[in-house]
Write a protein that holds these residues in place. Sequence first.
Motif, short mmCIF file in Angstrom:
data_model
loop_
_atom_site.label_atom_id
_atom_site.label_comp_id
_atom_site.label_asym_id
_atom_site.label_seq_id
_atom_site.Cartn_x
_atom_site.Cartn_y
_atom_site.Cartn_z
N THR A 159 0.85 -1.18 0.00
CA THR A 159 0.00 0.00 0.00
C THR A 159 0.89 1.24 0.00
OG1 THR A 159 -0.16 0.16 2.41
CG2 THR A 159 -1.77 -1.24 1.31
N SER A 160 0.26 2.39 -0.08
CA SER A 160 1.03 3.63 -0.09
C SER A 160 1.67 3.93 1.26
CB SER A 160 0.11 4.80 -0.49
OG SER A 160 -0.97 4.92 0.43
N LYS A 161 1.13 3.34 2.35
CA LYS A 161 1.65 3.63 3.68
C LYS A 161 2.84 2.75 4.07
CE LYS A 161 -2.65 5.53 5.53
NZ LYS A 161 -3.65 5.47 6.59
N ASN A 162 3.01 1.59 3.42
CA ASN A 162 4.13 0.72 3.77
C ASN A 162 5.13 0.65 2.62
OD1 ASN A 162 2.75 -0.79 1.92
ND2 ASN A 162 2.48 -2.59 3.21
N THR A 163 5.23 1.70 1.81
CA THR A 163 6.12 1.75 0.66
C THR A 163 7.01 2.98 0.77
OG1 THR A 163 4.47 0.64 -0.72
CG2 THR A 163 6.27 1.79 -1.86
N VAL A 164 8.33 2.81 0.54
CA VAL A 164 9.27 3.94 0.49
C VAL A 164 9.90 3.94 -0.90
CG1 VAL A 164 11.05 2.49 1.55
CG2 VAL A 164 11.33 4.97 1.48
N ASP A 165 9.80 5.06 -1.60
CA ASP A 165 10.26 5.19 -2.99
C ASP A 165 11.61 5.91 -2.99
OD1 ASP A 165 10.59 5.39 -5.68
OD2 ASP A 165 8.62 6.29 -6.09
N LEU A 166 12.67 5.21 -3.45
CA LEU A 166 14.03 5.76 -3.46
C LEU A 166 14.51 6.06 -4.87
CD1 LEU A 166 15.67 3.33 -0.86
CD2 LEU A 166 14.57 5.54 -0.44
N ARG A 167 13.65 5.97 -5.86
CA ARG A 167 14.05 6.24 -7.23
C ARG A 167 14.43 7.70 -7.40
NH1 ARG A 167 8.97 3.66 -10.23
NH2 ARG A 167 8.01 4.84 -8.53
N GLY A 168 15.55 7.94 -8.12
CA GLY A 168 16.00 9.30 -8.36
C GLY A 168 16.80 9.90 -7.22
N LYS A 169 17.03 9.13 -6.14
CA LYS A 169 17.77 9.65 -4.99
C LYS A 169 19.26 9.28 -5.11
CE LYS A 169 13.80 10.76 -3.15
NZ LYS A 169 13.34 12.14 -3.11
N ARG A 170 20.09 10.10 -4.49
CA ARG A 170 21.50 9.75 -4.37
C ARG A 170 21.66 8.64 -3.32
NH1 ARG A 170 25.03 13.24 -6.76
NH2 ARG A 170 24.14 15.18 -7.60
#
Length: 954
Positions: free
Chosen positions: A878-889
């Motif tokens: 779900t949106s609450k248990n997801t961390v998006d690291l795309r595009g990060k250093r």
Amino acid sequence: MEAFNSFVRFKEPPNLFFSRDDTVSASKNAGVSKPTSIRAANSVSSVGKSTRVSKTFQGKPKFAAISISPRKSRIGAGLAADAERVRIREELRRETEETLEWGSVCSQVSAFVSTSVGRALCRSGNLPVGRDREESEKLLDQTAAAVLLPRPLDFSGIDDVSEIVRAAVAGELLGIRELCAIERSLQSARRVFEQLEQISADESSDRYTSLLEILQDCDFLVELANQIAFCIDGKLSIVLDQASMKLESIRMERRKNMEKLESFLKEVSMKVFQSGGIDSPLVTKRRSRMCVGIKASHKSLLPEGIVLSSSSSGATYFIEPRDAIELNNMEVRLFNDEKAEELAILGVLTSEIAHAETKIRYLMEKILELDLAVARGAYALWNGGVRPYLIQDYERFKSIITGDTLSVDIESIQHPLLLEPSLRHLPSVSEKGGGSSILFDRRNLSIDSEEFLEVEPPVPVDFKIENSTKVVVISGPNTGGKTATMKTLGLASIMSKAGMFLSARDQPKLPWFDQILADIGDHQSLEHNLSTFSGHISRICKITEVASENSLVLIDEIGSGTDPSEGVALSTCILRYLADHANLSVVTTHYADLSRLKSGDSRFENAAMEFCLETLQPTFRILWGSTGNSNALSIAKSIGFDQKMLDRAEEWVKKLEPDRERERQGSLYQSLLEERNLLEAQANEAALVLEEVKKLHSEIQSEAEDIDKRVAALKAKESHLVQQELKIVKSKMDSIIEDFESRIQSATLDQFSSIMRESETAIASIVAAHSPKDDMSYVSTESGSSYLPQIGDQVYVTGLGDKVATVVAAPAEDGTTTVQYGKIKVRVKRNDMRLVQSSSGRHNSALQPRGQIRRWNKGPATESNMDEEAAFGPAVRTSKNTVDLRGKRVEEASHRLQMAILGCKSRGVLFIVHGTGTGAVKECVLEVLRNHPRVAKFEEESPMNYGCTVAYIK
């Protein structure tokens, strides 16, 4: 009333006077019905009545007289009895509403009303109440629709025009202000309807149908409003020139005459000034006539003028010159004509309003109904109310068949007046647009939110009354909340009849009561010579006279104020009578004998107010099916009563009460408390689980609904990238071809081959540059010697500068193989070419197919680890248990991942989206997950989660 109408229609029933002979003869001559109607007409005639009766009934007037008198007396007695019952019913209704403080609830609603008529109605405690169940359901439908309104309705401009319309009908001439009030109210009413239609059109649903139906058949008198607006300027409060041709002509002529008069007087005043007759030219008006100022000493300058007035000192005269007399007379005549024409116009508009009296009154009544509906909706949002469900007797029998045994099922209801201090302050009625604007400011506020509450709310009460129950006996200590509980039920019944929502949970259910009859409080009256007991019994006597099978009866401290034994006997008889004649009766008492009525009659039910013996304080909670003690000694002790007197009283209690009975009641009470606490704990735990399941279901549902949009967006993005890459490749190929064509035109035969090779090399480099490099690599040198070329293989040829070529023929006997590079075919030794294959041969991951889940656990797979793995919840993203690291250093991705792991709940699942780019972020993620102490295990990307790693938190 029906009896009265019947009495008026048939003053002397004709069949009363028919003899058998008369009936037979009438039947033979012309049938029964015709003589009957004739004789009926003769019997009700007032002129020459005795003559007609004697003639018609062949000399039997004495028989008629003897029969009429008892009939009339019986009818008169019946009418008198009905009138008395109506009077008593109305008296009890007013007293009950006053006792239950219905007027205070109406005053709360008045803060949300926008019109002055509605506020006055609510403040007087006359909020409309449904006369039957259908009307109450209609009011509830209106309230439910008002709760859903996205923005407030603007009732500004609507005035109370009832007195104006009454004056118009009475023949009084309306002024400009009154006419403007009518016009403004009509225009505003039309605007409110248009707002409602617009809201309904925007929503494209029928949820506002109940509100639209209020004004659906109203005549907004647009023509009358436009006529008033055409004739009168409301801002300037004047009658406009365009109101009539005559008025326009009069005012035009008057302006011309005034211009002449002012011009002449200015000329005369200037001459007087030049002659020294005045310090400065002065033209003014005295006694409604235009004149000039002149010094008294120079009065001779205007010899034939008329002195209209003089200054206070007498030094200045105001004189009307002789030549101005006719012009002033014309001004007066035109002024009077103008006023007469204005009055005529106002008279016409007044008559139009008088003719439209019925339509105007009906429209204003409907506007008031809509205003009250919107106010009820705003009030429901303000106190967190929910819609009650009203049942009738046939539904009670139906519910018994279906297994629903409760006729009154209200959970956690709070008294609206006790709830008010815990809510925000009521809106000011002086706010623009009325108090209903709060409806939209607090729509998202919950009654349980800390922001919404200011003080501790009252203790909620549950009502669980079965269908078979007719009488509920509530016992318990003083100050325990018995009376407040009973008042809450009575007030909830009135509010539901009036279409108001209740401050409760779920959907409250209760019967529709035609009457709510209450005897609460002390009715002692020295003026009427009534003691406490006599006032109490007198009130109960009236209640028993008018109570019906659909009535709710509320009696506080029944049978009190007299000898206990006689009070119990009288109370028992009263309750048994009410069980037979009323829908539901709720009484409070301190008599233990009344609580024992349940054992002999299933229509009786007991309830007790809970009292904490440890704190010696009431909890204000009701225990259904229990019998409560008065706890008088405990309450006296908490107040600070003398302990010696309390000890003596306790000794008397022990003497009067058998030990076994006391122990039985104590053990029963304690067991009921323990059982209730256990059930409450289980119910709270189930409610928490249900809430979590609902929350998870809502999240999953929202994510599922968003999947299609996400897939479409990803497809569009990938398609856009492919299109861009194709455009780039096409532009490069076009440039190569154009360069080739331009060079080939001027090239010699010897240069042709080199130009061809250069172009093919450039094209091959473009192809190689856009090939999936991550999946392709060289074969090792050791394996190249054993490589056996196959037709169609892609190989790197050393002689062509390690360019990619294609095997087009099988190897020859001399070990050479024909390969094609562009349009060039050459024979190459097997040792000079290397096979192009996937990069999986160079990595350990080649042993694992792409997309397969790779699990990593800390420690050996022991049995405890297996149990720990089973303890984790379902891995639902779900949106609450997801961390998006795309595009990060890498550093930022590492920090955000560690914060997400620390913020994750115990035994939770965390989805880390790192993408499929260079792989630097992914390696960082894997390194953090391997070393973090809270990570129990993790799974790398799978076919369902490309570019996503799943971590399981301890």
